[in-house]
Motif scaffolding. Structure first.
Motif, PDB file in Angstrom:
ATOM      1  N   SER A  80     -34.785   7.969  34.341  1.00  0.00           N
ATOM      2  CA  SER A  80     -35.601   8.533  33.256  1.00  0.00           C
ATOM      3  C   SER A  80     -35.449   7.766  31.948  1.00  0.00           C
ATOM      4  O   SER A  80     -36.144   8.057  30.976  1.00  0.00           O
ATOM      5  N   PHE A  81     -34.555   6.792  31.903  1.00  0.00           N
ATOM      6  CA  PHE A  81     -34.222   6.147  30.630  1.00  0.00           C
ATOM      7  C   PHE A  81     -35.390   5.376  30.026  1.00  0.00           C
ATOM      8  O   PHE A  81     -35.541   5.327  28.803  1.00  0.00           O
ATOM      9  N   GLU A  82     -36.219   4.765  30.868  1.00  0.00           N
ATOM     10  CA  GLU A  82     -37.291   3.941  30.326  1.00  0.00           C
ATOM     11  C   GLU A  82     -38.283   4.780  29.533  1.00  0.00           C
ATOM     12  O   GLU A  82     -38.773   4.349  28.472  1.00  0.00           O
ATOM     13  N   SER A  83     -38.545   5.989  29.985  1.00  0.00           N
ATOM     14  CA  SER A  83     -39.513   6.837  29.279  1.00  0.00           C
ATOM     15  C   SER A  83     -38.855   7.777  28.280  1.00  0.00           C
ATOM     16  O   SER A  83     -39.462   8.135  27.263  1.00  0.00           O
ATOM     17  N   GLU A  84     -37.596   8.171  28.533  1.00  0.00           N
ATOM     18  CA  GLU A  84     -36.951   9.187  27.691  1.00  0.00           C
ATOM     19  C   GLU A  84     -35.845   8.625  26.802  1.00  0.00           C
ATOM     20  O   GLU A  84     -35.252   9.362  26.023  1.00  0.00           O
ATOM     21  N   GLY A  85     -35.560   7.338  26.919  1.00  0.00           N
ATOM     22  CA  GLY A  85     -34.479   6.743  26.139  1.00  0.00           C
ATOM     23  C   GLY A  85     -33.164   6.752  26.901  1.00  0.00           C
ATOM     24  O   GLY A  85     -32.945   7.563  27.790  1.00  0.00           O
ATOM     25  N   ALA A  90     -27.359  12.111  18.225  1.00  0.00           N
ATOM     26  CA  ALA A  90     -26.058  12.391  18.836  1.00  0.00           C
ATOM     27  C   ALA A  90     -25.720  13.848  18.561  1.00  0.00           C
ATOM     28  O   ALA A  90     -26.075  14.391  17.510  1.00  0.00           O
ATOM     29  N   THR A  91     -25.036  14.493  19.506  1.00  0.00           N
ATOM     30  CA  THR A  91     -24.811  15.935  19.391  1.00  0.00           C
ATOM     31  C   THR A  91     -23.359  16.306  19.626  1.00  0.00           C
ATOM     32  O   THR A  91     -22.587  15.555  20.237  1.00  0.00           O
ATOM     33  N   ASP A  92     -23.007  17.515  19.157  1.00  0.00           N
ATOM     34  CA  ASP A  92     -21.671  18.048  19.428  1.00  0.00           C
ATOM     35  C   ASP A  92     -21.407  18.191  20.914  1.00  0.00           C
ATOM     36  O   ASP A  92     -20.264  18.128  21.368  1.00  0.00           O
ATOM     37  N   GLY A  93     -22.468  18.402  21.685  1.00  0.00           N
ATOM     38  CA  GLY A  93     -22.313  18.580  23.123  1.00  0.00           C
ATOM     39  C   GLY A  93     -21.945  17.314  23.870  1.00  0.00           C
ATOM     40  O   GLY A  93     -21.641  17.365  25.063  1.00  0.00           O
ATOM     41  N   GLY A  94     -21.974  16.148  23.185  1.00  0.00           N
ATOM     42  CA  GLY A  94     -21.532  14.909  23.812  1.00  0.00           C
ATOM     43  C   GLY A  94     -22.640  13.975  24.236  1.00  0.00           C
ATOM     44  O   GLY A  94     -22.388  12.983  24.911  1.00  0.00           O
ATOM     45  N   ILE A  95     -23.878  14.251  23.829  1.00  0.00           N
ATOM     46  CA  ILE A  95     -25.008  13.385  24.195  1.00  0.00           C
ATOM     47  C   ILE A  95     -25.320  12.435  23.038  1.00  0.00           C
ATOM     48  O   ILE A  95     -25.380  12.849  21.876  1.00  0.00           O
ATOM     49  N   THR A  96     -25.513  11.152  23.355  1.00  0.00           N
ATOM     50  CA  THR A  96     -26.071  10.192  22.404  1.00  0.00           C
ATOM     51  C   THR A  96     -27.289   9.569  23.080  1.00  0.00           C
ATOM     52  O   THR A  96     -27.151   8.884  24.103  1.00  0.00           O
ATOM     53  N   ARG A  97     -28.475   9.831  22.533  1.00  0.00           N
ATOM     54  CA  ARG A  97     -29.719   9.328  23.140  1.00  0.00           C
ATOM     55  C   ARG A  97     -30.302   8.252  22.225  1.00  0.00           C
ATOM     56  O   ARG A  97     -30.500   8.473  21.023  1.00  0.00           O
ATOM     57  N   ILE A  98     -30.558   7.060  22.822  1.00  0.00           N
ATOM     58  CA  ILE A  98     -31.092   5.920  22.083  1.00  0.00           C
ATOM     59  C   ILE A  98     -32.498   5.619  22.599  1.00  0.00           C
ATOM     60  O   ILE A  98     -32.709   5.542  23.818  1.00  0.00           O
ATOM     61  N   PHE A  99     -33.430   5.452  21.676  1.00  0.00           N
ATOM     62  CA  PHE A  99     -34.817   5.147  22.058  1.00  0.00           C
ATOM     63  C   PHE A  99     -35.294   3.938  21.262  1.00  0.00           C
ATOM     64  O   PHE A  99     -35.058   3.874  20.049  1.00  0.00           O
ATOM     65  N   PRO A 100     -35.913   2.944  21.904  1.00  0.00           N
ATOM     66  CA  PRO A 100     -36.226   2.834  23.331  1.00  0.00           C
ATOM     67  C   PRO A 100     -35.003   2.424  24.144  1.00  0.00           C
ATOM     68  O   PRO A 100     -33.958   2.089  23.594  1.00  0.00           O
ATOM     69  N   ASN A 101     -35.164   2.407  25.438  1.00  0.00           N
ATOM     70  CA  ASN A 101     -34.063   2.144  26.352  1.00  0.00           C
ATOM     71  C   ASN A 101     -33.415   0.785  26.086  1.00  0.00           C
ATOM     72  O   ASN A 101     -32.188   0.648  26.136  1.00  0.00           O
ATOM     73  N   LYS A 102     -34.212  -0.240  25.779  1.00  0.00           N
ATOM     74  CA  LYS A 102     -33.665  -1.586  25.609  1.00  0.00           C
ATOM     75  C   LYS A 102     -32.714  -1.667  24.406  1.00  0.00           C
ATOM     76  O   LYS A 102     -31.855  -2.537  24.340  1.00  0.00           O
ATOM     77  N   ALA A 103     -32.881  -0.750  23.438  1.00  0.00           N
ATOM     78  CA  ALA A 103     -32.013  -0.776  22.255  1.00  0.00           C
ATOM     79  C   ALA A 103     -30.572  -0.437  22.601  1.00  0.00           C
ATOM     80  O   ALA A 103     -29.648  -0.750  21.829  1.00  0.00           O
ATOM     81  N   ALA A 104     -30.349   0.187  23.749  1.00  0.00           N
ATOM     82  CA  ALA A 104     -28.987   0.538  24.147  1.00  0.00           C
ATOM     83  C   ALA A 104     -28.140  -0.703  24.412  1.00  0.00           C
ATOM     84  O   ALA A 104     -26.902  -0.645  24.351  1.00  0.00           O
TER      85      ALA A 104
END
Length: 1153
Positions: free
Chosen positions: A680-685, A764-778
C-alpha cells in the motif's frame, strides 16, 4: 554620488555601494552546489500566485542603493511568515487531522494520567520487587551464619579435598603461563556445561555455584580451603531461592577473605591483562561491610622516605581511596615538620569519583624532604575531624598514617584530642623495608582502637589497605540483629555483564565464640548481595502513556539517579559506581534543587515549574512547563519522581472492540491493518513503525523494514485479544495507521508537492506510526522511527508554531552535497486536540522543504518585487533600497533557527553550509547577535561521555615506572639495606598494578574497546533565543569595517530573520562563539566542594560498642633483612642477568580468627 545607508532615521558615513550590471545572468552557484539542469515552476503563495522563479535581471550600473529601512525589512518578515503559514496550512493538514480524530471518536477513549496515583503505584511496585529480593537476602545471610558456626576448622585440609567450580579455570587453561598450568592444580575443579540465558546476558549453569578468588591470593591456603568448604552449603539455598522467585538474578556471597561464591555458575569474564578483581573492593561490598567513614590520611614525606618507599606510599594512598564510597568523607595531607593538604581541599570532602581523582593526582606530586614530625601530622588530622562546620559522614572517624618509621609516640596529642573516649581510630602503616623500631607505630594503633599494618612491598598494598574494614566491622557484629539491615547501593556496572544494576546487601557475622564462656567473635564474615537490573525496575514504569516528554526518575540519598532517561553512560568502569547527580542529568535550577532536597528527605510533593530542557540531539534548549510529582519508595533509600508536561495529562487509548468482535481472525484481517502492508506504500505513503515490544514473540531488529516484516508475519498468527501481546500498544498502532491513512486520502494525495517545492509531507503519532508521503521520500528519511526518540517530534510538542530543523552538519565534516532534490529542511508542528474540555497532543505533522528551491524563494520574498515577474529595477541616477535578491553581492540575508544554526541564505555559496552553527559561517555577525541578546548561552557538562585515550609518551629506553637509583643512592648504605634486591622485582609488580609497565600494543588496542575509549567529561554549549522579541537594528562597530544589520523573530516559528551588510574586510573579526562539544576537566572541584550539594547519609551508624575487644591491633615482623643476602641479590639484578619467568606472588589470606 551614493546615498549613505540609513538606520532608524540616522545616517552614518560609509562607502558607496552600487549594483553591478548583470545582463541576463543567473545567480552564481556556491562551491559544491550543483544546479539541476531544469527545475519545475515554484509558486509563491502570496506574492506571485503562481509565479515562476525566473533568473535575476540586471540593475542599471549607475544606480545607488542604501541599506533597507526597518519598515521594509518588517514587511519582508511578514511575507516570510505568511508564506510559511500558507504552505503548512495547505500541506501540514493540522486542521484536517483534528477533524479526522473527531470523525473517529468512537475508536478511542481519552484517559487521564493522575500523577499522584501513578507515582504511588510505581513506587509500590518497585518496593514489592525489592522486598522479594530482601527476603531471599535474609534467608541467605541466616543460612551462611549457621553454616559457618557449624563448620569445624580443619588445619590439615588439602586442595584435593574440595570440589568446586573455579570460575577462572577455563581462562587459566587457555593461558599457558597461568598458575594452574605452572604449578599443577591439586584442586578438584568441576567442569560444567552452560546454556545461554537472556536474563543474565550470559551462559549459566543452574545446578552449581561458581567461585572467584583474587589473583593475588593463594587458592591452596588453609584459610581459603576452609572458606570454600563451609560456603559450599550455600549452593542449595541459592537454588531454593531461585525456585521460589525465578526472577532472581546474581546471588553472591563476598567473603572477607576475598573469596566470591555466586549463583548461577558462569565462567569469569577475565580482562586481557592482569585480573585485579577483588570482591572486597566492589562498591556493594564496601557499603555493606561497614558504616560510613570520616577518614584523614596523613603521609610522612620526611627526607628519610627513599624514592621507592615514597612510591609505595603513593600507591598505598590511591588504593586506600578506592576502599571509600560516596557515603564516606576524606582528606589527604602530607607532613614533615609541618602538615599540609596535598590538594586544594582544605577540609573533609565527599569520597566521590571526581574528588578521589583530584587526590590521586595530587598525591603523585608529593616530594620527600625535611624531618619527621608526627605531632604536626596528627594535630592536623584531629583538627580536620573536629571541624563541625562542614558536611561529613558523622559516623566512623579514623586517621590513617603512612610512614617509614619513627621514635615519637605523640602521647600528648592523643591525650589532648582522643582520650579517654577514643572516638577516633588510628591505623598506622609501616611502609618499605627498613630497620626502624616499629614499636611506636604499634603502640599508636593499639592505644587508639586501631590496627598496625606493614607494607614491605607492592604485593602487600591491596590486602593491607582494605583489612581495616574488619576492625570497623566489629561494632556492627557486636550489635547483632540491630545491624542486620538491608542497604541498597548506588548504580554500578555488573562485573559479569548484566549491565547497570543496584544491589541489596546484608552483612554476615561470625557467630562463633572464641572459647567456652568467652567473648563473642567480632569478625564480619562477609557481605551477601542480590542484584537487581535497572531494566527490571524500568519495566515497572509506564512508558508510552506519559507521552514523548514525560518520564519517571528515581534518586538515592546522595541525589544520584537510579532511573532517568538521561542516565546513559557511554563507558563504564566496574570498579567505580555510576554516579550521575539529578542536577547533572537535567539542567540545574533553583526549583530542581528544592525538589531534589525534598526527595532526599523522603517527603512527598508536587510542583509545576518553568524550566530549561535540552533537546534529544543536544543541539537545542527549550523553555518549557513541567509538573514534578514525587514520593519515597518505602523500605529503601530511594525516592521516585514523575515528570509530565501539561499537554500529557491526557492520552488516547484505542477502543477497537467493535472491530475485534467482528473479526475472530488474526489481526491482519482488521480493517486498517492493510495500510501497514508495503503493497500500500505507493498510494498511501511509506510507513515506519516504532520498534516497540508489541508482543513477546516479536523479533526485534534495528532495520525498520525487517522489523515491519517480522511484525506483519506475527500478526498473521495473533488474534486481536492475544494474551502474549500488549493490547494498548498494538491497538493504538492500528488506530494511528488508519488515522494517518485518512490524512493521505483527504489532503496529501491530491496535492502536487513539486509545485510548492516540497520533498515530502509526513505525520508521526504517539501510537508509533510515522507516515511519509510520497513513498520515494522514505529513501532519504533519516529521523528515528520511534517518534518518542525523534528530536523533531519532542521539540514540536514543546513549542508552539512551526519548528524548523535543518540537516545536521558537523564543522569537521565536509559540506552538504546538493544533489537534485535530496537535501531538505524539516518543518513540523504539533496537532493539539480539544475533546470535551480535555487538551492533548497526539501527533506531529510537517513538510520537508527543498533547500535550493526555498533558498530562491526566500530571496524573492525578501525583495522589493511587487506583483510582477521581474525583479525591482532602479532607474538611472535614482536611489533604491537594497534587497536580498538583486543585491546579494552586497547584502546578506539569512534565516537562523533558535539554536543558532543556518536554515536559509541568499548567498548561493552558503547553501552547502545550511545546518552549521552560524558562528562557523559568519563569526562577526553571530557574535553581534549574541551581544545584543538575541541569543542566550547555556553551558553544562556531560559526565557520561567517552573519549579516546590520550597517547602515552615513552621517552628513554627504560620501561616507565622503573625506579632508577641516583649516584647519591649508590653511596647511601641505607638505600642498599632498604631498597635492595627486591626493589626491581617489586617495581615490576608496581607496573602491573598501575598499568604503566606494559603498554597496550596497537593490535590489542584495536580489538579491545576499553583500550580505545575511556570515561571523560565533555563541556556542552547550546544557544537559545534571548529576551529580544521586537524588530531591531544595530551596527557592528569596527571603523571602516563596520556593518549594519537588522534582526527580527518570525512569528509562530523558531526562526530569526537577519539582514546585514556583507563585510568589506576581515580586520575586525571578533571572537568566535563555539557550540560543539569540547573535552573538559569539568567544573573546578576546589570551588565545588565549598558549596556541596545537599545529601544525607544512611540512617544507621555502628561505630562504637562498649564490649569491643581492641587487644587484637596488629603485630609487626621481628625478622630484620640480611644485609649480605640483599646486597648480593641487588648486584645480581643490576648485572643484567637474562630474565627468567617470574613466579606468581601470592598474598596468603590472613584472617585473624
Amino acid at each position: 554620488m551614493a546615498v549613505p545607508a540609513q538606520t532608524c532615521g540616522a545616517s552614518r558615513p560609509g562607502p558607496a555601494r552600487t549594483a553591478l550590471p548583470w545582463p541576463g545572468r543567473s545567480p552564481r552557484p556556491g562551491p559544491g552546489a550543483r544546479r539541476p539542469a531544469a527545475r519545475p515552476p515554484r509558486p509563491l503563495l502570496l506574492l506571485l500566485p503562481p509565479l515562476l522563479l525566473l533568473p535575476l535581471l540586471a540593475a542599471p550600473g549607475a544606480s545607488a542603493y542604501s541599506f533597507p529601512q526597518q519598515h521594509t525589512m518588517q514587511h519582508w518578515a511578514r511575507r516570510l511568515e505568511q508564506e510559511i503559514d500558507g504552505v503548512m496550512r495547505i500541506f501540514g493538514g493540522v486542521q484536517q487531522l483534528r477533524e479526522i480524530y473527531k470523525d473517529n471518536r468512537n475508536l478511542f477513549e481519552v484517559q487521564e494520567n493522575e500523577p499522584q496515583k501513578l507515582v504511588e503505584k510505581v513506587a509500590g511496585d518497585i518496593e514489592s520487587l525489592l522486598d522479594r529480593k530482601v527476603q531471599a537476602l535474609k534467608k541467605l545471610a541466616d543460612a551462611a551464619e549457621n553454616f559457618q558456626k557449624a563448620h569445624r576448622w580443619q588445619d590439615n585440609i588439602k586442595e584435593e579435598d574440595i570440589m568446586y567450580y573455579d570460575a577462572k579455570a577455563d581462562a587459566e587453561l587457555d593461558d599457558p603461563e597461568s598458575e594452574d598450568v605452572e604449578r599443577g592444580s591439586k584442586a578438584s575443579n568441576l567442569r560444567l556445561d552452560f546454556v545461554e540465558d537472556s536474563n543474565f546476558k550470559n551462559k549459566v549453569n543452574y545446578s552449581y555455584t561458581a567461585v572467584q578468588i583474587p589473583t593475588d591470593i593463594y587458592k591452596g591456603s588453609t584459610v581459603i580451603l576452609n572458606e570454600l568448604n563451609w560456603t559450599e552449603a550455600l549452593e542449595n539455598v541459592f537454588i531454593e531461592n531461585r525456585r521460589q522467585d525465578p526472577t532472581l538474578l546474581w546471588q553472591v556471597f563476598g567473603s572477607a577473605t576475598g573469596v566470591t561464591r555466586y549463583y548461577p555458575a558462569t565462567p569469569w569474564r577475565a580482562p586481557k591483562k592482569i585480573d585485579l578483581y577483588d570482591v572486597r573492593r566492589r562498591p556493594w561490598y564496601i557499603q555493606g561491610a561497614s558504616s560510613p567513614k570520616d577518614m584523614v590520611i596523613i603521609v610522612d614525606v620526611s627526607g628519610s622516605v627513599s624514592g621507592l618507599t615514597l612510591k609505595l606510599m603513593k600507591t598505598s594512598v590511591c588504593e586506600m581511596l578506592d576502599t571509600l564510597s560516596d557515603d564516606d568523607y576524606v582528606n589527604v595531607a602530607s607532613f614533615n615538620e609541618k602538615a599540609q593538604p596535598v590538594s586544594c581541599f582544605t577540609h573533609l570532602v565527599q569520597a566521590n569519583v571526581r574528588n578521589k581523582k583530584v587526590f590521586k593526582e595530587a598525591v603523585q606530586g608529593m616530594v620527600a624532604k625535611g624531618t619527621t614530625g608526627y605531632k604536626a601530622g596528627f594535630e592536623y588530622a584531629f583538627d580536620q575531624l573536629q571541624n563541625s562546620n562542614i558536611t561529613r559522614a558523622n559516623c566512623n572517624k579514623m586517621i590513617m598514617m603512612f610512614t617509614d618509621g619513627g621514635e615519637d609516640r605523640v602521647q600528648d596529642v592523643f591525650e589532648k584530642y582522643n582520650w579517654p573516649n577514643r572516638t577516633v581510630r588510628v591505623f598506622t602503616f609501616s611502609v618499605g623495608q627498613h630497620n626502624y623500631d616499629v614499636t611506636p607505630l604499634q603502640w599508636m594503633a593499639c592505644a587508639n582502637k586501631g590496627y598496625y599494618f606493614e607494607i614491605p612491598s607492592i604485593g602487600a598494598i591491596r590486602i593491607n589497605t582494605q583489612e581495616y574494614l574488619d576492625v570497623l566491622g566489629r561494632p556492627m557484629v557486636l550489635a547483632g540483629k540491630e545491624a542486620k539491615q538491608v542497604q541498597w547501593t548506588n548504580v554500578y556496572e555488573d562485573a559479569l555483564g548484566l549491565g547497570l544494576v543496584v544491589t541489596g546487601t546484608l552483612p554476615v557475622f561470625n557467630l562463633t565464640q572464641d572459647g567456652p564462656g568467652e567473648k563473642k567473635n567480632q569478625l564480619i564474615l562477609g557481605v551477601m548481595g542480590i542484584d537487581v537490573a535497572l531494566n527490571d525496575i524500568k519495566r515497572l514504569t509506564p512508558n508510552y502513556t506519559l507521552g514523548a516528554n514525560g518520564y519517571v526518575f528515581a534518586i538515592d540519598l546522595n541525589g544520584y539517579v537510579l532511573l532517568h532517561p538521561n542516565l546513559k553512560p557511554q563507558t563504564t568502569n566496574f570498579r567505580e559506581p555510576v554516579t550521575l547527580d539529578f542536577l547533572d542529568a537535567e539542567l540545574e535550577d533553583e526549583n530542581k534543587e528544592e525538589i531534589r532536597r525534598s526527595m532526599i528527605d523522603g517527603n512527598k510533593g508536587h510542583k509545576q515549574i518553568r524550566t530549561l530542557v535540552k533537546s534529544l540531539d543536544e543541539r537545542y534548549i527549550d523553555e518549557v512547563m513541567r509538573n514534578y510529582t514525587w514520593v519515597p519508595i518505602r523500605s529503601t533509600n530511594y525516592s521516585l519522581g514523575l515528570v509530565l508536561p501539561p499537554y500529557s495529562t491526557f492520552y488516547l487509548q484505542a477502543n477497537l472492540s467493535d472491530q475485534i468482535l467482528q473479526v475472530k481472525l488474526p489481526i491482519s484481517k482488521l480493517k486498517d491493518f492493510e495500510f501497514l502492508l508495503p503493497s500500500s506504500f505507493e498510494s498511501e505513503g511509506h510507513v515506519f513503525i516504532a520498534p516497540r515490544e508489541y508482543c513477546k514473540d516479536l523479533n526485534a531488529s534495528d532495520n525498520n523494514t525487517e522489523f515491519l516484516k517480522n511484525f506483519i508475519e506475527l500478526m498473521e498468527k495473533v488474534t486481536p485479544d492475544s494474551k502474549q501481546c500488549n493490547n494498548f500498544l498494538l491497538h493504538n498502532l492500528i488506530l494511528d495507521t488508519g488515522i494517518t491513512q485518512q490524512l493521505v486520502e483527504r489532503v496529501w494525495r491530491d496535492q502536487d508537492l513539486n509545485t510548492y517545492s516540497l520533498l515530502a509531507v509526513f505525520a508521526a503519532t504517539d501510537g508509533g506510526i510515522t507516515r511519509i508521503f510520497p513513498n520515494k521520500a522514505a529513501e532519504d528519511w533519516t529521523e528515528n522511527p520511534e517518534p518518542f526518540n525523534a528530536s523533531f517530534y519532542r521539540r514540536s510538542l514543546d513549542n508552539h508554531g512551526y519548528v524548523f530543523k535543518p540537516p545536521h552538519q558537523d564543522a569537521l565534516l565536509r559540506p552538504l552535497e546538493l544533489e537534485n532534490d535530496t537535501v531538505g529542511i524539516l518543518v513540523s508542528t504539533a496537532v493539539e486536540l480539544s475533546l470535551g474540555g480535555r487538551t492533548l497532543r497526539p501527533a506531529v505533522v510537517g513538510v520537508k522543504l527543498d533547500l535550493e528551491a526555498w533558498a530562491e524563494k526566500f530571496k524573492v520574498l525578501a525583495s522589493n518585487r511587487t506583483h510582477q515577474d521581474q525583479p525591482q529595477k532602479c532607474g538611472p541616477s535614482s536611489h533604491c533600497e537594497m534587497d536580498c535578491e538583486v543585491n546579494n553581492e552586497d547584502l546578506l540575508c539569512i534565516l537562523i533557527d533558535d539554536g543558532g544554526f543556518l536554515v536559509l541564505s541568499n548567498q548561493n555559496h552558503q547553501w552547502d553550509q545550511v545546518g552549521r552553527f552560524f558562528s562557523e559561517v559568519d563569526a562577526n555577525l553571530m557574535m553581534a547577535l549574541y551581544n545584543n541578546s538575541f541569543y542566550t548561552r547555556k553551558e553544562s557538562y556531560d559526565y557520561q561521555a567517552a573519549c579516546a585515550p590520550q597517547p602515552q609518551g615513552n621517552l628513554g629506553a627504560a620501561p616507565r615506572g622503573v625506579f632508577v637509583p641516583t649516584v647519591a643512592d649508590f653511596l647511601n648504605l641505607a638505600w642498599w639495606t632498604s631498597a635492595a634486591a627486591w626493589s626491581l622485582f617489586q617495581q615490576l609488580l608496581y607496573g602491573l598494578i598501575s598499568h604503566s609497565w606494559f603498554q597496550a600494543d596497537p593490535a590489542e588496542a584495536e580489538s579491545n574497546p576499553e583500550a580505545r575509549e575511556s570515561s571523560c567529561v565533555m563541556k556542552q554549549t547550546q544557544y537559545y533565543f534571548g529576551s529580544v522579541n521586537a524588530s531591531y537594528n544595530a551596527i557592528i562597530d569596527c571603523g571602516n569595517c563596520s556593518r549594519l544589520f537588522h534582526a527580527q523573530r518570525l512569528t509562530n516559528t523558531n526562526l530569526l530573520f537577519v539582514v546585514a551588510e556583507k563585510p568589506l574586510c576581515s580586520q575586525c573579526e571578533a571572537g568566535r562563539l563555539l557550540q560543539k562539544e569540547t573535552h573538559s576537566d569539568g567544573p573546578e572541584q576546589c570551588e565545588l566542594v565549598q558549596r556541596p550539594r545537599y545529601r544525607r547519609g544512611p540512617h544507621i551508624c555502628f561505630d562504637y560498642n562498649a564490649t569491643e575487644d581492641t587487644s587484637d591491633c596488629g603485630r609487626g615482623a621481628s625478622f630484620p633483612p640480611s644485609l649480605g643476602v640483599l646486597v648480593s641479590l641487588q648486584l645480581l639484578l643490576l648485572l643484567g642477568l637474562p630474565p627468567r619467568p617470574q613466579p606468581q606472588v601470592y598474598a596468603y589470606a590472613s584472617r585473624r580468627l
